[in-house]
Design an enzyme around this catalytic site. Structure first.
Site, mmCIF file in Angstrom:
data_model
loop_
_atom_site.group_PDB
_atom_site.id
_atom_site.type_symbol
_atom_site.label_atom_id
_atom_site.label_comp_id
_atom_site.label_asym_id
_atom_site.label_seq_id
_atom_site.Cartn_x
_atom_site.Cartn_y
_atom_site.Cartn_z
ATOM 1 N N SER A 114 0.446 -1.537 0.259
ATOM 2 C CA SER A 114 0.388 0.436 0.132
ATOM 3 C C SER A 114 0.576 0.777 -0.476
ATOM 4 C CB SER A 114 -0.747 0.158 1.104
ATOM 5 O OG SER A 114 -1.315 -0.885 1.160
ATOM 6 N N ILE A 125 -6.564 7.585 2.144
ATOM 7 C CA ILE A 125 -6.559 7.128 1.449
ATOM 8 C C ILE A 125 -5.753 5.992 1.297
ATOM 9 C CG2 ILE A 125 -7.512 7.115 -1.078
ATOM 10 C CD1 ILE A 125 -9.532 8.650 0.283
ATOM 11 N N GLU A 126 -5.724 4.425 1.060
ATOM 12 C CA GLU A 126 -4.901 3.804 0.409
ATOM 13 C C GLU A 126 -4.790 3.033 -0.527
ATOM 14 O OE1 GLU A 126 -3.392 -0.357 2.882
ATOM 15 O OE2 GLU A 126 -5.346 1.099 3.758
ATOM 16 N N VAL A 127 -4.342 2.846 -1.299
ATOM 17 C CA VAL A 127 -3.986 2.543 -3.104
ATOM 18 C C VAL A 127 -3.276 1.481 -2.571
ATOM 19 C CG1 VAL A 127 -3.453 3.193 -4.994
ATOM 20 C CG2 VAL A 127 -3.919 5.024 -3.957
#
Length: 131
Positions: A114, A125-127
């Site tokens: 992440s 916000i975690e991608v």
């Protein structure tokens, strides 16, 4: 006991709908969707894949709503097939600071790698890439 099968949508309370739309379109590649529920209101959502995020303006949230709708109180994780190295380059080009990552975490179905950023309201916000 009855069983749930999936998440249809979630609601984000935001300080500025237009600013949020611009960020999520430009930085995360989501699509804006304007819809008209049966109550006659005009609402805005962000869509990606088969998911949707409905946006509620903090100054005038739609009913029914959470007990304490507050901009910046969300922590969301989005999965992506795009390698995190490409996301890092994209975030840098957009002037978005990566707070942390790449770092290994545990997602709903297993290990993920992440990156963490913040949206205009301060939501985390975690991608992530599944491992």
């Amino acid at each position: 006991m009855p069983e749930l099968s999936s998440l249809d949508h979630l609601v984000l309370t935001v300080a500025d709908v237009d600013q949020t739309v611009a960020y999520y379109e430009q930085v995360l590649g989501m699509k804006v969707e304007v819809f008209h529920p049966s109550d006659g209101s005009v609402r805005t959502a962000l869509s990606f894949g088969t998911q949707k995020i409905n946006l509620h303006p903090a100054a005038k949230p739609f009913e029914p709503k959470a007990a304490a709708p507050t901009p910046g109180s969300a922590d969301l994780c989005f999965l992506s097939a795009t390698p995190l190295t490409e996301w890092q380059v994209h975030f840098e080009a957009e002037g978005v600071d990566v707070l942390e990552g790449p770092v290994q975490r545990t997602g709903a179905t297993g290990s993920i790698m992440s990156l963490y950023i913040r949206d205009p309201d301060g939501n985390l916000i975690e991608v992530s890439n599944p491992l």
